[in-house]
Design an enzyme around this catalytic site. Structure first.
Site, PDB file in Angstrom:
ATOM      1  N   HIS A   1       0.836  -1.204   0.000  1.00 47.53           N
ATOM      2  CA  HIS A   1       0.000   0.000   0.000  1.00 47.53           C
ATOM      3  C   HIS A   1       0.866   1.248   0.000  1.00 47.53           C
ATOM      4  CE1 HIS A   1       0.756  -0.638   4.278  1.00 47.53           C
ATOM      5  NE2 HIS A   1       0.188   0.505   4.604  1.00 47.53           N
TER       6      HIS A   1
ATOM      7  N   ASP B   1       6.013   3.768   5.099  1.00 49.86           N
ATOM      8  CA  ASP B   1       6.814   2.718   5.744  1.00 49.86           C
ATOM      9  C   ASP B   1       6.760   1.402   4.959  1.00 49.86           C
ATOM     10  OD1 ASP B   1       4.070   2.774   6.665  1.00 49.86           O
ATOM     11  OD2 ASP B   1       4.576   1.261   8.165  1.00 49.86           O
ATOM     12  N   HIS B   2       6.131   1.428   3.763  1.00 50.21           N
ATOM     13  CA  HIS B   2       6.066   0.228   2.921  1.00 50.21           C
ATOM     14  C   HIS B   2       6.602   0.465   1.508  1.00 50.21           C
ATOM     15  CE1 HIS B   2       3.568  -2.117   5.786  1.00 50.21           C
ATOM     16  NE2 HIS B   2       3.380  -0.885   6.235  1.00 50.21           N
TER      17      HIS B   2
HETATM   18 ZN   LIG Z   1       2.735   0.221   7.949  1.00 48.99          ZN
HETATM   19 ZN   LIG Z   2      -0.217   1.384   6.582  1.00 50.96          ZN
END
Ligand SMILES: [Zn+2]
Ligand SMILES: [Zn+2]
Length: 305
Positions: free
Chosen positions: A63, A67-68
């Site tokens: 997503h 942080d991804h």
């Molecule tokens: Zn996350």
């Molecule tokens: Zn998230």
């Protein structure tokens, strides 16, 4: 047996800590490397655990939270600097397509390799990748933005041939052996039918791994993930923060364990820890009460399936 292993590059959540890196993992299937999520500094973790760039062909982004995915453009830029020539495929929610194309176009000028961007649509169990041995399917998660989990599953294997039966009937043709492994009966030169069960034993069950972060518990995925060998699940919070988990569309460790029970997982790995915890012992304690075969993700942890 083909190697099938998961290595954790990072298992922290959005607020940076010195304890964990942001979300990223490598799924290695027979030397083919699949990256799942790509937080900042993922490329350094990838180097630290000595993975080879040329073996990385597919990157799955769950997503659009930073942080991804904030490490992706940096990783691609470095691949270009190092003279990569092999194609790279990126699978990401449709809403990321335009921004990623703009960023890659701006920061990764004239790469010597092809970058293919595959937008993920909102469908349960859509196949993103497959080859003769393994397939990767997406499943929807319940988060604040469109978010997907990924199921890595081996394709059904061939039946095991019994050496003594083959010798007894003098079967030597490669074509005959191939069809027997696929489950067909054998017909002798005299026209006698030998049932397949007499010649083979059942195949080794296909192995599977599911990545399910970030998400609230999503019972709708239990059937797709039924019997999964290893489940990585969002366990951002302890039970004391259950209302926060709900508000932020995350899970508690206990909820992760309840979902593992629901989908009859063989093993559960907790991850995506909130920065508020100095250790994850409490998360593990709360999960183990519901699902005993639970472990904590940690950077460098490598699980063989
Ligand atoms: Zn996350
Ligand atoms: Zn998230």
């Amino acid at each position: 047996m083909i190697d099938f292993r998961v290595t954790i590059l990072g298992c922290g959540s959005a607020k940076p800590t010195l304890r964990h890196f942001g979300s990223s993992q490598i799924v290695d299937y027979g030397g083919r490397l699949f990256m799942v999520d790509c937080a900042e500094a993922t490329q350094l973790q990838f180097m630290r655990y000595r993975f080879r760039d040329s073996h990385l062909g597919h990157i799955f982004i769950s997503h659009s939270h930073g942080d991804h995915c904030l490490g992706l453009v940096g990783l691609l830029s470095s691949q270009s600097l190092w003279g990569r020539r092999d194609d790279i495929n990126i699978y990401a929610p449709f809403e990321l397509k335009d921004i990623l194309m703009a960023e890659i176009g701006f920061f990764v000028k004239n790469p010597g390799f092809n970058i293919y961007l595959h937008p993920i649509e909102n469908t349960l169990g859509s196949t993103l990748y497959e080859d003769e041995e393994v397939e990767v399917t997406a499943f929807p998660l319940l988060h604040r933005v469109p978010c997907f989990g990924f199921l890595f599953r081996e394709k059904p294997r061939e039946r095991h041939i019994k050496r003594e039966s083959i010798e007894r009937y003098g079967i030597s043709s490669v074509d005959d052996i191939k069809s027997i492994k696929r489950g067909l009966d054998y017909i002798t030169p005299d026209g006698i039918v030998i049932p397949n069960q007499e010649l083979t034993t059942p195949p080794t069950p296909p192995r599977s791994y599911a990545y399910s972060s970030d998400t609230m518990p999503n019972a709708a995925n239990a059937e797709l993930l039924d019997g999964v060998d290893l489940l990585y699940h969002d366990a951002t919070y302890a039970e004391a923060e259950a209302s926060l988990a709900e508000a932020m569309c995350h899970s508690t460790a206990r909820q992760a364990a309840e979902f593992a029970v629901m989908c009859k997982a063989k093993q559960l790995m907790l991850g995506h820890y909130s920065s508020r915890y100095k250790t994850e012992d409490r998360l593990l304690e709360e999960a183990v009460k519901v699902f005993p075969n639970t472990i904590l993700a940690n950077e460098g942890l490598r699980i063989e399936l």
